[in-house]
Design a protein around this motif. Sequence first.
Motif, short mmCIF file in Angstrom:
data_model
loop_
_atom_site.label_atom_id
_atom_site.label_comp_id
_atom_site.label_asym_id
_atom_site.label_seq_id
_atom_site.Cartn_x
_atom_site.Cartn_y
_atom_site.Cartn_z
N ASP A 66 -2.29 72.04 -21.94
CA ASP A 66 -1.08 72.58 -22.58
C ASP A 66 -1.33 72.80 -24.08
OD1 ASP A 66 0.73 72.94 -20.53
OD2 ASP A 66 1.35 70.85 -20.54
N ASN A 67 -1.93 71.80 -24.71
CA ASN A 67 -2.20 71.90 -26.15
C ASN A 67 -3.17 73.03 -26.45
OD1 ASN A 67 -0.53 69.76 -26.83
ND2 ASN A 67 -2.15 68.25 -26.67
N GLU A 101 -18.11 81.74 -25.89
CA GLU A 101 -16.72 82.05 -26.22
C GLU A 101 -15.85 80.80 -26.19
OE1 GLU A 101 -18.90 85.45 -24.98
OE2 GLU A 101 -18.47 83.62 -23.86
N ALA A 102 -16.25 79.78 -25.42
CA ALA A 102 -15.47 78.55 -25.30
C ALA A 102 -15.87 77.58 -26.39
CB ALA A 102 -15.71 77.91 -23.94
N ASP A 103 -14.88 76.78 -26.85
CA ASP A 103 -15.18 75.75 -27.85
C ASP A 103 -14.71 74.37 -27.39
OD1 ASP A 103 -12.56 76.59 -28.01
OD2 ASP A 103 -12.43 76.49 -30.20
N TYR A 104 -14.22 74.27 -26.16
CA TYR A 104 -13.86 72.98 -25.57
C TYR A 104 -14.50 72.88 -24.19
CZ TYR A 104 -10.44 71.82 -29.18
OH TYR A 104 -9.84 71.50 -30.37
N VAL A 105 -15.00 71.69 -23.89
CA VAL A 105 -15.61 71.43 -22.58
C VAL A 105 -14.99 70.17 -22.00
CG1 VAL A 105 -17.75 70.95 -21.33
CG2 VAL A 105 -17.79 72.49 -23.30
N PHE A 106 -14.46 70.29 -20.78
CA PHE A 106 -13.90 69.14 -20.06
C PHE A 106 -14.86 68.75 -18.94
CE2 PHE A 106 -9.03 69.92 -20.80
CZ PHE A 106 -9.24 69.81 -22.17
N ASN A 134 -4.53 78.62 -28.35
CA ASN A 134 -5.36 79.79 -28.06
C ASN A 134 -6.86 79.49 -28.05
OD1 ASN A 134 -3.14 81.55 -27.79
ND2 ASN A 134 -3.04 81.82 -30.01
N HIS A 135 -7.23 78.29 -27.56
CA HIS A 135 -8.64 77.97 -27.42
C HIS A 135 -9.13 78.33 -26.01
CE1 HIS A 135 -9.04 75.87 -31.24
NE2 HIS A 135 -7.88 75.26 -30.99
N LYS A 136 -10.46 78.43 -25.87
CA LYS A 136 -11.06 78.65 -24.55
C LYS A 136 -11.76 77.36 -24.13
CE LYS A 136 -11.51 83.61 -24.04
NZ LYS A 136 -12.20 84.58 -23.19
N VAL A 137 -11.66 77.04 -22.83
CA VAL A 137 -12.16 75.75 -22.35
C VAL A 137 -12.93 75.94 -21.05
CG1 VAL A 137 -9.93 75.30 -21.23
CG2 VAL A 137 -11.48 73.41 -21.69
N ARG A 157 -8.52 82.14 -20.73
CA ARG A 157 -8.98 81.07 -21.60
C ARG A 157 -9.41 79.81 -20.84
NH1 ARG A 157 -4.48 82.86 -24.71
NH2 ARG A 157 -3.29 80.97 -24.29
N ILE A 158 -9.44 79.85 -19.51
CA ILE A 158 -9.85 78.69 -18.72
C ILE A 158 -10.93 79.12 -17.73
CG2 ILE A 158 -9.11 76.90 -17.11
CD1 ILE A 158 -6.27 77.21 -18.21
#
Length: 977
Positions: A822-823, A896-901, A828-831, A879-880
């Motif tokens: 949600d955050n 393009e992504a800056d978050y990794v789960f 507008n981040h890509k994960v 973005r996901i």
Amino acid sequence: MNLEFIIALADHRYLGKVLIPYLIKDIGAFKTIHAHVLSSEFEKCDHIFSEPEKDLVRIIEKYSDESLVRKFSHSENVSAFFNSLEEKFFKDRVSPFIDKQIHECIRIIRGSKIRLFRKSDKYSNLYDEDEIQISVLNAEVVYCFEKLENETRYSLQIFQEEEEIKVLNRNVEIITNEPCILHHRNKLYVFNSLNAKRLTPFFTKEFVSIPSAVEEKYYKTFILNAVKEDARIIAKGFSIIEEDATLKAVLSLEKNLKYEPVLVLRFYYNNEEFLPQSARQFIVSFLKENNRIAFHRIRRDFEREQGIVNYLEALGLISENGAFTPKGFQMLEKSNALYNLIIWLNDHKKQLTEKGIEVVQQKLEKKYFTGKQELNVKLVGVSDWFDIYAVVHFGDFEIPFIKLKKYILNDIREFELPSGEIAILPEEWFVEYKQILPFSQSKGNLLKLSKHHFPVIKKTIKEVDRDVIRKLEKISNNSEKIEIPETLNAGLRPYQHEGFNWLYRLYLNDFGGCLADDMGLGKTLQAITLLLKLKRLKNMNYTPGSGNNQNQWSLFQENENQVFQPASIIVLPTSLVYNWENELNKFSPSLKVIRYTGSQRRKDVNLKEAIKYYDVVLTTYGTVRNDIDLLSELEFFYVIIDESQYIKNPASKIYKAILKLKSRNRLVLTGTPIENSLMDLWSQLNFLNRGMLGNQAYFQRYFITPIEKNNDVEVNEKLQLMIRPFILRRKKEEVAKDLPPLMEQVRYCSMEKNQQKIYEKEKSVIRNAILENIEKHGIEKSSIVVLQGLAKLRQLANHPSMVNNDYIEESGKFSEIFSALDNLMAENHKVLIFSSFVKHLDLLKSRIEENEWKYSMLTGQTLNREKVINDFQEDEENRIFLISLKAGGVGLNLVEADYVFIIDPWWNPAAEMQAINRAHRIGQDKHVFVYRFITKNSIEEKIQQLQVKKSLLAEKFINSNNPFKEITKEELTGLFK
């Protein structure tokens, strides 16, 4: 061909004397007419026409037969028009129109070398003696009046450049009626304003006799008008007396014929009224005493009148049709037109009076106050409040500004003065003070404002006493660096130090604040640093008891000089309790922490005494909602709300419960202060600084509607001004220089209640089955059973529906993942989301689709792999990226992504690093955040603990083809404790 353009004065069978354009050819003794010139044939003629010649042709064509039919009739043809033309209509409408065009032609001929000829119907040729001369100067007329004993004689004399022109019994032609143009002996006489009717009697008689019976009426009308016209008059037997008179200028507020408010300027001489555009030069009065007649004449002072007009224009008025309005007045709303004129008069009344211009009102429904009105405001600081001393002066009336509060808040501009006059409140008072008044409290004639409105106060109120200036400077100063507590087990990055600095300044000024940094920038650490900085001595010492597991409290003697403070309470989602507890213990072990959560919480614990000993109480939103009756009786040092979007709905039970918590200070943490509407913002700031944005209805009307529906830039800027000191938001891009290229964090997730039951039950069954199998077949031959058991427990730790399709309740990890998503979507981040289980990705996919988020998904079953990757890379809205570890752990470039789960970490760090390197690789220009989601009290956490405590065990599982050759029974059974 040598052709000359001329104008001929000719006779029209219906219209009388008219002008006609011709081209003529001079053949010596006479001139022949070559062509009647038409504008449509300019290019066809053997003559190059000058611009004056072209203008003359076009003007004359305006009264051609066809043009007159079009202008004055609906007749089908010219004959029908002239046959039906009535004499009165011709004299009143058609003839004046033709006269106007002829006068314009004569003006052009006078200024050019074009010749005018008189053309007779009998002859087609023109001779030199037919040329008509036109004097450059207009002819003048002299009115001659002689009063005799039994009559008054009236005659006219005509002069052209001082030469008298005789018209009695002469062959005189009237060319135009008004102003009159005469043709006499090949000369044209043009008059300024004389009507031909006044001349015609003297073509046949020397004078006109007015009998004594009608003499007085004649003097009061005809002669009076002649005197008014500034005509040259020879008077015998009566007097024309020139006098001086005082000019009086009056500016009248009234409504015009369209019922529109305007300012009308009038000039008065001896009570006779003139509008500025009036051309009449004289004010003439008739006086008869003892049979002696006299005219008293006053000449208007046009120079002074124009000076007054110029002065009004210099003040910003413009004139149209005799009515004055301020510049830009026509662009204003019609509903406020009258108010705007009155405000203009309020601002300029003194200047107008000093200039000698009287201001009046006429034909209005109300009597409005048009004098000077002035608002005097002074701000004085008193402890946590600002006192506003404000008085309005309406001329001699002094009104406390507080009496205007309801008028300004309700957009009522009319205020009745004690005199009964209506004062119009200026729009700028509404603009400047409407944002302050809703938040003010009334005390006598004072307005009191809370100090958290200092941004608006500072901008709005100009006169501020020195104490307030110092106070405002102190509040606004965030430049001085606050020393970080020595007991903090962490180094703060520069932006985190700045955030801590900001939080501490808020504390010093008793303000609540919203720390709204992007996810991953360390909001928790900044808040912990603040709590550690503010740690104080406690006056209670907690001693854990024995027997019946009761908590015992012992009271120590208090020192009068000690400063004590209660614990701070941190309210957060259940899934974050362990993370907070872990980070508090890690970064600030000197802070004593107690958990007040879950169904097993000890409600019989005396929290009132406990908060004297502990520094931090961790609790959940659900606990606060359920136990608010108990918690609302306590006073905390800080109430800190994490993931404060949980309180965005002011109608929710959680929000209402949170508001009941008492504390000296308040703080909220969130990555998304606004998710859906500005009402989210109001809810959080109203919790932080009660009343700061007014009540809910006020905020909806004056901020949400103008900004969200009307995109009102000005209102948006006002809101920004009000909230800016109380919200600190840094995006990852803004602080990139302070960040390492890769940041990793473990997010511990608590299981839901039913999930925990299912997991514990299944863990017991699996443990017994594995131990029994090992007893019979040994560890090596039990590997399949062990791996199957471990896999099942991992799935239950993720989401029980991965094992049991009938499970419909939530999962702790699942909720935590979506809370983070949600955050990130709001920011507008890509994960990239990696999982070892495709079924886990499918569960996420279903929820993502419910939220209507764009996504891509890559598993072993994906056929159009390249398209799926391109969709994520090229679509800004996508973005996901859901990726199975096996299918996407290598060979992808997803910078393009800056978050990794990593949503189900296991014991192979190398595989995880391969997944992380899909984003953290050459070409990445952003800082990468990695989150590992681990379910607390599960097999996942056990593996993580073993990796830390016993790295050799991890090596056995990573590097060995058959890890069960290397692991002991005790190590294996330890995973199931």
